[in-house]
Motif scaffolding. Structure first.
Motif, PDB file in Angstrom:
ATOM      1  N   LYS A 104       0.823  -1.202   0.000  1.00  0.00           N
ATOM      2  CA  LYS A 104       0.000   0.000   0.000  1.00  0.00           C
ATOM      3  C   LYS A 104       0.860   1.257   0.000  1.00  0.00           C
ATOM      4  CE  LYS A 104      -3.920  -1.753   2.549  1.00  0.00           C
ATOM      5  NZ  LYS A 104      -4.547  -1.789   3.863  1.00  0.00           N
ATOM      6  N   ILE A 105       1.996   1.201   0.678  1.00  0.00           N
ATOM      7  CA  ILE A 105       2.758   2.442   0.830  1.00  0.00           C
ATOM      8  C   ILE A 105       4.103   2.453   0.120  1.00  0.00           C
ATOM      9  CG2 ILE A 105       1.837   3.570   2.877  1.00  0.00           C
ATOM     10  CD1 ILE A 105       3.557   1.788   4.576  1.00  0.00           C
ATOM     11  N   LEU A 106       4.794   1.302   0.103  1.00  0.00           N
ATOM     12  CA  LEU A 106       6.182   1.342  -0.360  1.00  0.00           C
ATOM     13  C   LEU A 106       6.387   1.843  -1.791  1.00  0.00           C
ATOM     14  CD1 LEU A 106       8.032  -1.626   1.283  1.00  0.00           C
ATOM     15  CD2 LEU A 106       8.217   0.808   1.752  1.00  0.00           C
ATOM     16  N   PRO A 107       5.644   1.313  -2.783  1.00  0.00           N
ATOM     17  CA  PRO A 107       5.893   1.800  -4.155  1.00  0.00           C
ATOM     18  C   PRO A 107       5.698   3.311  -4.254  1.00  0.00           C
ATOM     19  CG  PRO A 107       4.540  -0.179  -4.202  1.00  0.00           C
ATOM     20  CD  PRO A 107       4.628   0.238  -2.774  1.00  0.00           C
ATOM     21  N   CYS A 108       4.654   3.812  -3.609  1.00  0.00           N
ATOM     22  CA  CYS A 108       4.415   5.263  -3.613  1.00  0.00           C
ATOM     23  C   CYS A 108       5.576   5.991  -2.950  1.00  0.00           C
ATOM     24  CB  CYS A 108       3.135   5.598  -2.862  1.00  0.00           C
ATOM     25  SG  CYS A 108       1.667   4.962  -3.654  1.00  0.00           S
ATOM     26  N   PHE A 140       8.657   5.143  -2.679  1.00  0.00           N
ATOM     27  CA  PHE A 140       9.881   5.174  -3.484  1.00  0.00           C
ATOM     28  C   PHE A 140       9.735   6.095  -4.694  1.00  0.00           C
ATOM     29  CE2 PHE A 140      11.273   1.792  -0.782  1.00  0.00           C
ATOM     30  CZ  PHE A 140      12.648   1.939  -0.782  1.00  0.00           C
ATOM     31  N   ILE A 141       8.560   6.166  -5.276  1.00  0.00           N
ATOM     32  CA  ILE A 141       8.360   7.102  -6.394  1.00  0.00           C
ATOM     33  C   ILE A 141       8.505   8.541  -5.906  1.00  0.00           C
ATOM     34  CG2 ILE A 141       6.580   8.041  -7.934  1.00  0.00           C
ATOM     35  CD1 ILE A 141       5.844   5.231  -8.643  1.00  0.00           C
ATOM     36  N   LEU A 142       7.942   8.819  -4.729  1.00  0.00           N
ATOM     37  CA  LEU A 142       8.076  10.177  -4.192  1.00  0.00           C
ATOM     38  C   LEU A 142       9.538  10.499  -3.863  1.00  0.00           C
ATOM     39  CD1 LEU A 142       4.841  10.355  -2.009  1.00  0.00           C
ATOM     40  CD2 LEU A 142       5.265  11.437  -4.213  1.00  0.00           C
ATOM     41  N   MET A 173      -5.852   2.732   0.883  1.00  0.00           N
ATOM     42  CA  MET A 173      -4.813   2.328  -0.057  1.00  0.00           C
ATOM     43  C   MET A 173      -4.882   3.180  -1.309  1.00  0.00           C
ATOM     44  SD  MET A 173      -4.182  -1.320  -1.772  1.00  0.00           S
ATOM     45  CE  MET A 173      -2.890  -1.414  -2.957  1.00  0.00           C
ATOM     46  N   TYR A 211      -2.098   6.068  -3.556  1.00  0.00           N
ATOM     47  CA  TYR A 211      -1.778   5.891  -4.975  1.00  0.00           C
ATOM     48  C   TYR A 211      -2.300   7.060  -5.796  1.00  0.00           C
ATOM     49  CZ  TYR A 211       0.254   1.269  -4.741  1.00  0.00           C
ATOM     50  OH  TYR A 211       1.099   0.227  -4.493  1.00  0.00           O
ATOM     51  N   THR A 251       0.008  10.083  -5.164  1.00  0.00           N
ATOM     52  CA  THR A 251       1.289   9.866  -5.840  1.00  0.00           C
ATOM     53  C   THR A 251       1.129   9.992  -7.352  1.00  0.00           C
ATOM     54  OG1 THR A 251       1.809   8.307  -4.092  1.00  0.00           O
ATOM     55  CG2 THR A 251       3.277   8.320  -5.973  1.00  0.00           C
ATOM     56  N   ALA A 306      13.662   5.610  -8.518  1.00  0.00           N
ATOM     57  CA  ALA A 306      12.764   4.879  -7.613  1.00  0.00           C
ATOM     58  C   ALA A 306      12.900   3.374  -7.810  1.00  0.00           C
ATOM     59  CB  ALA A 306      11.320   5.318  -7.840  1.00  0.00           C
ATOM     60  N   PHE A 347      14.329   0.757  -5.090  1.00  0.00           N
ATOM     61  CA  PHE A 347      13.402  -0.254  -4.606  1.00  0.00           C
ATOM     62  C   PHE A 347      13.978  -1.655  -4.811  1.00  0.00           C
ATOM     63  CE2 PHE A 347       9.319  -2.680  -4.798  1.00  0.00           C
ATOM     64  CZ  PHE A 347       8.927  -2.392  -3.509  1.00  0.00           C
TER      65      PHE A 347
END
Lengths: 174, 161
Positions: free
Chosen positions: A46-50, A52-54, B1, B5, B8, B30, B34
């Motif tokens: 829920k949070i990690l991909p966002c 890392f993009i930020l 959730m 998204y 972002t 990113a 990651f």
């Protein structure tokens, strides 16, 4: 190093094999572990991909001079206030705080500010604090914040100064 | 959730409109970052799944509910240090424990260590800041949590009873 990696892969494979076998034979403990894994994985997705993009956007858009000026060596009390404010508004707790703090450091923030950021991200995120107060009462939350936040700032300052004196450098390329 | 998204996505879109190259570069950064930390996250997840199995909520509740509150404070800070729970799980649990009569200072030790001390997040913190700093920060955080617990106890009149 290579041997280490092999061991890790073996351990992880055994773990997943155990989970699969547990499902096939209806072994409850194994199923519970699998359930824990999936629920936490979902929570992190829920949070990690966002996050890392930020972080990526932060790295390309924010100029180093800006961070150096406000959170760097010359920054005073205002630097701490800034970083607590940033921490208070970013979701995700410690897991997100580490990579964010790392990026801030690479942009020129000083160590004591980084540690304050990590501490503040753990204890005073605004949405979480309101949520906490609704369950535990305002008095409880107020005491916790008023005691822990100054301690975080003081210990971060001491730790930052101690490490700077010892020429501590954070590893590169993470 | 969805709203994390959505926000972002919106920021990404604005960034893309202003400068295409920079945005693509940001996404590349990113992805690289990651990918580097992802194996460590998986390791951590495996530990989390096992730790939560070994120390389920009911067990924690049982242990914190004993009558010797100083021991409970120590146990609470131990549980808080080794487990990992998002706030939306931890606070309802604490609210429940509070209604069962568990002292504020015990819950304070539990929530503060839960938030600040991360033995489970150790592999990740170590990747970024090295073993030494990670150990120091966690030890300091543990003591801060104990101080917070004691002062909470004083303000709620629990400590000298």
């Amino acid at each position: 190093m290579k041997k280490n990696v092999k061991l890790k892969i073996a351990a992880v494979s055994i773990y997943f094999l155990f989970l699969i076998i547990s499902f096939i034979f209806g072994y409850n403990s194994g199923r519970e572990i699998a359930f824990n894994l999936i629920s936490f994985l979902l929570y992190m997705l829920k949070i990690l991909p966002c996050a890392f993009i930020l972080i990526g956007l932060f790295e390309v858009w924010v100029k180093k001079e800006v961070i150096e000026k406000h959170l760097g060596k010359e920054s005073g009390i205002r630097g701490y206030l800034w970083v607590i404010l940033i921490a208070g508004t970013i979701a995700g707790g410690l897991l997100v705080a580490f990579p964010v703090a790392y990026s801030l450091y690479n942009k020129g923030a000083k160590l004591s500010i980084i540690f304050t950021y990590i501490g503040a991200a753990a204890i005073c995120r605004i949405p979480m604090t309101l949520y906490e107060a609704s369950f535990m009462g305002v008095k409880f939350t107020a005491i916790r914040l008023l005691v822990s936040l100054p301690l975080v700032i003081i210990t971060s300052k001491l730790l930052g100064e101690y490490l700077t004196k010892r020429n501590y450098k954070i590893a590169e390329g993470r | 959730m969805y709203y994390t998204y959505a926000i972002t996505g919106l920021i990404l879109l604005i960034s893309f409109i202003i400068n295409k190259e920079k945005t693509i570069k940001a996404i590349k950064i990113a992805t690289v970052k990651f990918k580097k930390i992802f194996p460590t996250f998986i390791t951590m997840l495996i530990f989390v799944s096992i730790i939560l199995f070994l120390f389920p909520d009911e067990l924690i509740s049982n242990y914190l509910g004993n009558n010797r509150k100083y021991i409970s404070v120590l146990l609470a800070s131990f549980f808080g240090s080794i487990t990992l729970m998002p706030g939306f799980v931890a606070f309802p649990l604490c609210g429940l424990l509070l209604s069962k009569g568990i002292p504020y200072m015990v819950l304070s030790a539990f929530t503060t260590t839960l938030m600040m001390v991360g033995i489970i997040t150790f592999p990740i913190e170590k990747e970024y800041f090295g073993v030494k700093v990670t150990v120091i920060r966690n030890v300091i955080s543990f003591f801060i949590a104990l101080i917070v617990a004691v002062i909470t106890g004083i303000f709620f009149g629990e400590i000298f009873q």
